[in-house]
Design an enzyme around this catalytic site. Structure first.
Site, mmCIF file in Angstrom:
data_model
loop_
_atom_site.group_PDB
_atom_site.id
_atom_site.type_symbol
_atom_site.label_atom_id
_atom_site.label_comp_id
_atom_site.label_asym_id
_atom_site.label_seq_id
_atom_site.Cartn_x
_atom_site.Cartn_y
_atom_site.Cartn_z
ATOM 1 N N ARG A 105 72.154 -23.160 23.050
ATOM 2 C CA ARG A 105 73.529 -23.679 23.082
ATOM 3 C C ARG A 105 74.413 -22.603 22.470
ATOM 4 O O ARG A 105 74.343 -22.334 21.273
ATOM 5 C CB ARG A 105 73.637 -24.994 22.303
ATOM 6 C CG ARG A 105 75.078 -25.394 22.033
ATOM 7 C CD ARG A 105 75.235 -26.793 21.522
ATOM 8 N NE ARG A 105 75.022 -27.749 22.584
ATOM 9 C CZ ARG A 105 75.393 -29.032 22.533
ATOM 10 N NH1 ARG A 105 75.984 -29.506 21.446
ATOM 11 N NH2 ARG A 105 75.173 -29.842 23.541
ATOM 12 N N HIS B 292 76.910 -27.196 31.488
ATOM 13 C CA HIS B 292 76.002 -28.072 30.734
ATOM 14 C C HIS B 292 74.996 -28.709 31.710
ATOM 15 O O HIS B 292 75.032 -29.911 31.970
ATOM 16 C CB HIS B 292 76.798 -29.138 29.986
ATOM 17 C CG HIS B 292 76.072 -29.774 28.842
ATOM 18 N ND1 HIS B 292 74.784 -29.432 28.470
ATOM 19 C CD2 HIS B 292 76.446 -30.761 27.972
ATOM 20 C CE1 HIS B 292 74.417 -30.170 27.424
ATOM 21 N NE2 HIS B 292 75.406 -30.980 27.107
ATOM 22 N N GLN C 76 72.963 -31.927 30.837
ATOM 23 C CA GLN C 76 73.755 -33.158 30.917
ATOM 24 C C GLN C 76 73.816 -33.633 32.366
ATOM 25 O O GLN C 76 73.663 -34.833 32.642
ATOM 26 C CB GLN C 76 75.172 -32.894 30.382
ATOM 27 C CG GLN C 76 76.039 -34.128 30.336
ATOM 28 C CD GLN C 76 75.522 -35.157 29.333
ATOM 29 O OE1 GLN C 76 75.261 -34.838 28.179
ATOM 30 N NE2 GLN C 76 75.347 -36.398 29.770
ATOM 31 N N ASP D 154 85.187 -36.854 29.377
ATOM 32 C CA ASP D 154 84.635 -36.011 28.306
ATOM 33 C C ASP D 154 85.778 -35.749 27.323
ATOM 34 O O ASP D 154 86.955 -35.979 27.642
ATOM 35 C CB ASP D 154 84.115 -34.699 28.930
ATOM 36 C CG ASP D 154 83.483 -33.740 27.911
ATOM 37 O OD1 ASP D 154 83.170 -34.162 26.781
ATOM 38 O OD2 ASP D 154 83.300 -32.546 28.263
ATOM 39 N N CYS E 160 79.608 -37.998 28.452
ATOM 40 C CA CYS E 160 78.446 -37.237 27.961
ATOM 41 C C CYS E 160 78.218 -37.470 26.474
ATOM 42 O O CYS E 160 77.106 -37.234 25.990
ATOM 43 C CB CYS E 160 78.648 -35.755 28.242
ATOM 44 S SG CYS E 160 80.185 -35.107 27.550
ATOM 45 N N ARG F 214 68.917 -38.008 28.673
ATOM 46 C CA ARG F 214 68.776 -36.586 28.303
ATOM 47 C C ARG F 214 67.322 -36.291 27.978
ATOM 48 O O ARG F 214 66.764 -35.261 28.379
ATOM 49 C CB ARG F 214 69.670 -36.247 27.097
ATOM 50 C CG ARG F 214 71.164 -36.289 27.345
ATOM 51 C CD ARG F 214 71.632 -35.167 28.260
ATOM 52 N NE ARG F 214 71.282 -33.856 27.727
ATOM 53 C CZ ARG F 214 71.990 -33.191 26.805
ATOM 54 N NH1 ARG F 214 73.126 -33.692 26.355
ATOM 55 N NH2 ARG F 214 71.603 -31.999 26.366
HETATM 56 N N1 CP Z 1 76.187 -34.528 25.317
HETATM 57 C C1 CP Z 1 75.746 -33.612 24.432
HETATM 58 O O1 CP Z 1 75.329 -32.498 24.785
HETATM 59 O O2 CP Z 1 75.742 -34.041 23.136
HETATM 60 P P1 CP Z 1 75.453 -33.163 21.842
HETATM 61 O O3 CP Z 1 76.606 -32.231 21.651
HETATM 62 O O4 CP Z 1 75.320 -34.174 20.738
HETATM 63 O O5 CP Z 1 74.176 -32.402 22.053
HETATM 64 N N1 NVA Z 2 83.058 -30.548 26.507
HETATM 65 C C1 NVA Z 2 82.341 -30.861 25.294
HETATM 66 C C2 NVA Z 2 80.974 -31.361 25.609
HETATM 67 C C3 NVA Z 2 80.097 -31.688 24.435
HETATM 68 C C4 NVA Z 2 78.723 -32.124 24.824
HETATM 69 C C5 NVA Z 2 82.288 -29.634 24.406
HETATM 70 O O1 NVA Z 2 82.089 -28.534 24.947
HETATM 71 O O2 NVA Z 2 82.453 -29.756 23.195
#
Ligand code: CP
Ligand code: NVA
Length: 296
Positions: A103, A130, A133, A220, A256, A284
């Site tokens: 990440r 992502h 997701q 989101d 998400c 997930r």
């Molecule tokens: N949806 C998602 O990726 O959540 P987190 O940021 O908690 O991993």
């Molecule tokens: N769009 C959000 C998604 C988190 C899972 C972010 O990037 O923070």
């Protein structure tokens, strides 16, 4: 050949079907309490430049359930970010572990990891994508609608989660309309790629028009991780895009998570029976286990 998933379209349509079938099978085995140590002895390195609840916990428990092991590597745990280049990190990790989940902020950093790693690299969220997701989202839609003959309205920011969903929807054959404020649409490369993959979504700046024929409304957060400085500007731009009881009607809500109640979605909508968000979060786990057994 080592396969990577830096975005959902690193999978072919057949690969996607395979991963989702594996996910459904693994989910059923969890429900029946059947052990499934298919990755016994395997290790997954998990690099996190941003915080996470779902991604971290679902990958870590997923590896445990598969008989393997996951290493949580936060920003202060490894030399990456403290002077060691991505390519060196990729080559060294590849000598120890069987897969890498990352990440990161910059999408190019995950593709660079993949370029130099000799084990599979999976994107656990970048500023642009992502894919994990999207896998869980497609699994959730298939469970709810018995397939992909459903219509989805995306209402909100057209960034990372949206962009992978746009491509995944095209691959699955979902009908999709994306409503964002002007200037926050998915990027052109995403829309062009979706057209190649099966169909670009309709794009509008009108949330009411987008949801008119939809079975599902997906949203989101308005202020993504790393965008904290843009908060005031984004809250103003997204005025009118909140998913309220009125906008949702009797449609299914997807998100998400994490959700920012009072911004992109109301508390009442999230707490309603229309919310599929807890299934999405659970999925997930199953979707990523399907992906890990496919890749590793
Ligand atoms: N949806 C998602 O990726 O959540 P987190 O940021 O908690 O991993
Ligand atoms: N769009 C959000 C998604 C988190 C899972 C972010 O990037 O923070």
């Amino acid at each position: 050949m080592t396969r990577h998933v830096t975005d959902i379209d690193d999978l072919s349509t057949d690969d996607l079907a395979d991963v989702l079938a594996r996910a459904e099978d693994l989910k059923e085995r969890v429900a029946r309490g059947k052990p499934h140590p298919e990755l016994g002895g395997a290790s997954l390195a998990m690099i996190f430049e941003k915080p996470s609840t779902r991604t971290r916990i679902s990958f870590e428990t997923g590896m445990t359930q598969l008989g393997g092991h996951a290493l949580f590597l936060g920003p202060n745990d490894i030399q990456l970010g403290h002077g060691e280049p991505i390519k060196d990190t990729a080559r060294v990790l590849s000598r120890y572990v069987d897969g890498v989940m990352a990440r990161m902020f910059d999408h190019g950093d995950v593709t660079e990891l993949a370029e130099y790693a000799t084990v599979p690299v999976v994107n656990g969220l970048t500023d642009d994508a992502h894919p994990c997701q999207t896998l869980a989202d497609l699994l959730t839609i298939r469970e709810r609608f018995g397939g992909f003959d459903a219509s989805v309205a995306w209402v909100g920011d057209g960034n990372n989660v949206c962009q992978s969903f746009v491509k995944g929807a095209a691959m699955a054959g979902l009908d999709l309309t994306v409503a964002t404020p002007a200037g926050y649409e998915p990027d052109d490369a995403t829309l062009d790629r979706a057209a190649e993959l099966g169909g670009a979504p309709a794009v509008t700046n009108d949330p009411e028009a987008a949801v008119a024929d939809a079975d599902v409304v997906y949203t989101d957060v308005w202020v993504s991780m790393g965008q904290e400085d843009e908060r005031a500007e984004k809250l103003a731009a997204f005025d009118g895009f909140q998913v309220t009881t009125d906008l949702l009607g009797d449609r299914t809500l997807m998100h998400c998570l994490p959700a920012h109640r009072g911004e992109e979605v109301t508390d009442a909508v999230l707490e309603s029976d229309n919310a599929a968000v807890w299934d999405q979060a659970e999925n997930r786990l199953h979707a990523q286990k399907g992906l890990l057994t496919f890749l590793m």
